[in-house]
Scaffold this active site. Structure first.
Site, mmCIF file in Angstrom:
data_model
loop_
_atom_site.group_PDB
_atom_site.id
_atom_site.type_symbol
_atom_site.label_atom_id
_atom_site.label_comp_id
_atom_site.label_asym_id
_atom_site.label_seq_id
_atom_site.Cartn_x
_atom_site.Cartn_y
_atom_site.Cartn_z
ATOM 1 N N HIS A 178 -9.158 3.972 -1.336
ATOM 2 C CA HIS A 178 -7.792 3.444 -1.250
ATOM 3 C C HIS A 178 -7.434 2.615 -2.484
ATOM 4 O O HIS A 178 -7.376 1.396 -2.418
ATOM 5 C CB HIS A 178 -7.655 2.608 0.020
ATOM 6 C CG HIS A 178 -6.306 2.043 0.262
ATOM 7 N ND1 HIS A 178 -5.140 2.624 -0.177
ATOM 8 C CD2 HIS A 178 -5.930 0.905 0.933
ATOM 9 C CE1 HIS A 178 -4.110 1.892 0.196
ATOM 10 N NE2 HIS A 178 -4.564 0.837 0.867
ATOM 11 N N CYS A 211 0.816 -1.218 0.000
ATOM 12 C CA CYS A 211 0.000 0.000 0.000
ATOM 13 C C CYS A 211 0.846 1.263 0.000
ATOM 14 O O CYS A 211 0.318 2.368 -0.160
ATOM 15 C CB CYS A 211 -0.925 0.012 1.210
ATOM 16 S SG CYS A 211 -1.921 -1.481 1.368
#
Length: 388
Positions: A334, A84
């Site tokens: 996200h 991420c």
């Protein structure tokens, strides 16, 4: 060493876009950023591109040249992968390239597309950010891992689900009016507390969504900006990266994020600022507890002191330290490989005064972006400042 200015910034809408390809999404974000910058595509010297699970969700490796073509540039292109934190790592590399004098213009961005596959397949791809041998094979998921961190935090320092719920409520409120945010609607504490439990003590509204989207920025040297009379009032003055053990079981504490602290220390030193100089920030709130841990890891709160920051209004839009005015990962969304760059896109607009929430921070001059990978085994921190 060349100073690094942000000449252009842009994002696609974040959300559910299974009908669009990754190259389509990134091409749009790159176009917005390049148009915003006023820099000719022919002047782009390098493309730094973040992506995590494209080899799983789109069966597409070797994405650097693919995304260069989508962006309409012929510069050398490289894909960066750090779970991420992929976008943040791509951004740090871009900053270093400009600082060194090796290049004058870098297009940096990221993209993720996950709604074109089943939830199970997307979850399988995201799970590759954990330790396969010691975590994934034992059935540990990221909601489960962050739940363990939350339980450890509550045991060590105290805290309540209601205080975590305040983080989610705050970030959803901040996303209202943000045209690129995935969720532009308010939620209540009751919504959070009565939502289905995902992994105790975390419920559905404690977690960020699966998101499709892309973001990009055009970074230029101060010299290039001056020579081409560019309006680039935001400078990246600090860039840090940190690493920790991949598996939770190998860490000394589940309530500390050393990777964040290491990245922040470097970024603060480079920018010659202290944590107290930060006016606003975007942090990696993949789960509500992650925002709490980030604020403490960044040195903005002592250990155990950030749990009620949202509940007491300290980190709300009208608080002393606004956090995630974009809506954060929780409401903005996200798109994994794009997240680190999207944070800088949002902060750039906030500092320039052309963000929907800029009025909340009219006098802000120093901002910070915190991007994390996995259970913060990787982290990047970037300091942005309004330059004279």
């Amino acid at each position: 060493m060349q100073a690094v200015r942000i000449a252009g910034a842009g994002s696609t809408a974040f959300g559910v876009s299974p009908e669009r390809t990754g190259r389509d999404l990134f091409g749009e974000a790159a176009r917005i950023a390049i148009d915003d910058s006023g820099v000719p595509r022919a002047d782009v010297d390098r493309l730094c591109y973040g992506n995590f699970v494209g080899t799983v969700t789109e069966r597409q490796g070797h994405q650097g040249p693919l995304m260069a073509a989508a962006a309409g540039v012929t510069a050398p292109a490289t894909r960066y992968e750090s779970a991420c934190a992929s976008g943040g790592v791509a951004l740090k590399s871009a900053v270093e390239a400009v600082r060194s004098g090796a290049v004058d213009v870098v297009l940096v961005g990221g993209m993720e597309r996950m709604h074109n596959v089943t939830t199970e397949r997307a979850t399988e791809g995201l799970a590759m950010a954990a330790d396969d041998l010691y975590e994934s094979r034992a059935g540990v998921t990221f909601p489960g891992a962050y739940a363990l961190m939350a339980r450890a935090y509550f045991a060590e320092f105290g805290g309540t689900r209601a205080e975590l719920a305040a983080v989610a409520v705050k970030n959803h409120r901040n996303a209202l009016g943000n045209e690129t945010a995935q969720f532009q609607r308010e939620i209540t504490p009751t919504d959070v507390l009565e939502a289905p439990t995902v992994a105790d003590p975390l419920g559905l509204y404690d977690a960020c969504p699966i998101t499709d989207g892309a973001s990009a920025c055009v970074l230029v040297s101060e010299e290039y900006a001056a020579e081409h009379d560019l309006h680039a009032p935001v400078e990246i003055t600090g860039a840090g990266q940190g690493t920790d053990s991949l598996a939770l079981q190998q860490r000394e504490s589940l309530t500390r994020t050393p990777a964040t602290t290491r990245a922040a220390t470097t970024a603060y030193d480079e920018a010659d600022i202290a944590p107290g100089d930060v006016d606003l920030l975007e942090v990696h709130d993949c789960f509500t507890i992650a925002e709490v841990l980030a604020l403490e890891g960044l040195g903005l709160y002592d250990p155990g002191a950030a749990i009620d920051a949202a509940a007491t209004g300290e980190t709300t839009a009208d608080g002393d330290l606004p956090v995630n005015l974009s809506g954060g990962l929780k409401a903005k969304g996200h798109p994994v490989g794009a997240t680190g760059v999207s944070q800088v896109v949002e902060l750039t607009k906030l500092l320039r005064g052309d963000h929907v929430n800029s009025d909340a921070v009219p006098d802000a001059t120093v901002a910070l972006a915190h991007n994390a990978g996995g259970t913060v085994a990787s982290a990047t921190v970037h300091v942005l400042e309004v330059c004279a």
